[in-house]
Design a protein around this motif. Structure first.
Motif, short mmCIF file in Angstrom:
data_model
loop_
_atom_site.label_atom_id
_atom_site.label_comp_id
_atom_site.label_asym_id
_atom_site.label_seq_id
_atom_site.Cartn_x
_atom_site.Cartn_y
_atom_site.Cartn_z
N ALA A 251 27.59 18.74 69.40
CA ALA A 251 28.64 18.28 70.43
C ALA A 251 29.86 18.19 69.78
O ALA A 251 30.91 18.46 70.54
CB ALA A 251 27.96 16.85 71.10
N LEU A 252 30.10 17.64 68.70
CA LEU A 252 31.38 17.23 68.04
C LEU A 252 31.76 18.52 67.43
O LEU A 252 32.84 18.72 67.69
CB LEU A 252 31.01 16.15 66.79
N LEU A 253 30.88 19.33 67.13
CA LEU A 253 31.64 20.74 66.43
C LEU A 253 32.22 21.48 67.72
O LEU A 253 33.28 22.14 67.56
CB LEU A 253 30.61 21.77 66.13
N GLU A 254 31.59 21.45 68.83
CA GLU A 254 32.24 22.08 70.01
C GLU A 254 33.40 21.52 70.54
O GLU A 254 34.42 22.10 71.08
CB GLU A 254 31.06 21.83 71.20
N VAL B 130 38.07 29.58 69.19
CA VAL B 130 37.32 29.17 67.93
C VAL B 130 35.99 28.57 68.56
O VAL B 130 35.87 27.88 69.57
CB VAL B 130 38.16 28.05 67.21
N THR B 131 34.82 29.08 68.05
CA THR B 131 33.69 28.66 68.37
C THR B 131 32.98 27.48 67.54
O THR B 131 33.35 27.45 66.28
CB THR B 131 32.59 29.52 68.42
N ALA C 75 34.97 27.29 57.18
CA ALA C 75 35.30 27.17 58.50
C ALA C 75 36.69 28.18 58.46
O ALA C 75 37.09 28.58 57.59
CB ALA C 75 35.87 25.87 58.69
N VAL C 76 36.67 28.75 59.91
CA VAL C 76 37.78 29.79 60.02
C VAL C 76 39.01 29.58 59.56
O VAL C 76 39.69 30.51 59.20
CB VAL C 76 37.75 29.76 61.73
N MET C 77 39.45 28.09 59.45
CA MET C 77 41.06 28.27 59.21
C MET C 77 40.90 27.99 57.77
O MET C 77 41.80 28.33 56.95
CB MET C 77 41.64 26.85 59.62
N CYS C 78 39.74 27.57 56.90
CA CYS C 78 39.59 27.72 55.66
C CYS C 78 39.54 29.24 54.93
O CYS C 78 40.09 29.46 53.91
CB CYS C 78 38.41 27.01 54.98
N LYS C 79 38.84 29.98 55.67
CA LYS C 79 38.71 31.35 55.27
C LYS C 79 40.16 32.13 55.03
O LYS C 79 40.41 32.66 54.50
CB LYS C 79 37.82 32.27 56.34
#
Length: 164
Positions: A32-35, A49-50, A66-70
């Motif tokens: 839930a927090l990730l969403e 972003v999922t 994570a997407v922004m870290c990649k």
């Protein structure tokens, strides 16, 4: 790289990944927090972003990012220069790092001072200090930069940042 520099929760910029809200939500299986985070990031980044995009093992852990870290320019630069701490770079603190620390996210604002502290103390000592700093004083469970209460025991936390 020396063994002292090999800490998966120590990002080159000076952030301590062990206090990252996304990292901890993943470790706690808090879908839930990730969403919720994914929705905020979709709005902030202007791209979809999922929750699955937020899977992360830590900046330098060698696993999921994570997407922004990649796509992090600071991380890419450190890898290309074969350094693990921006404070070891001859161009420290470069404009990219300065922009990062001034992007409005409170936990980013301490990146430069953290990188300097990490360099002076050594990665292992610095990481232990950050682990203690970002742990619940009652139960010692990890807490994030923005947790107001401990997810494990409910203790009210005082060493947190306010969301912008």
């Amino acid at each position: 790289m020396t063994p002292d520099n090999a800490n998966p929760h120590s990002a080159p910029c000076g952030l301590y990944c062990g206090a990252c809200t996304m990292y901890l939500a993943g470790r706690r299986n808090d879908r839930a927090l990730l969403e919720q985070i994914a929705q905020v990031l979709t709005e902030r980044l202007g791209q979809s972003v999922t929750a699955d995009d937020l899977a992360c093992d830590g900046c330098m852990a060698g696993g999921d990012l994570a997407v922004m870290c990649k796509d992090c320019d600071i991380r890419s630069c450190a890898i290309s220069k074969e350094i693990v701490d921006c404070a070891d770079c001859e161009k420290f603190a470069c404009q990219v790092l300065l922009d990062f620390t001034n992007d409005g996210l409170p936990h980013h604002a301490e990146a430069i001072s953290n990188a300097q502290s990490r360099k002076s103390k050594g990665t292992s000592k610095w990481a232990r200090q950050e682990e203690g700093r970002w742990s619940c004083p009652s139960c010692a469970e990890p807490t994030s930069w923005y947790d107001n209460t401990c997810a494990s025991c409910g203790t009210r936390l005082t060493r947190t940042f306010s969301l912008p």
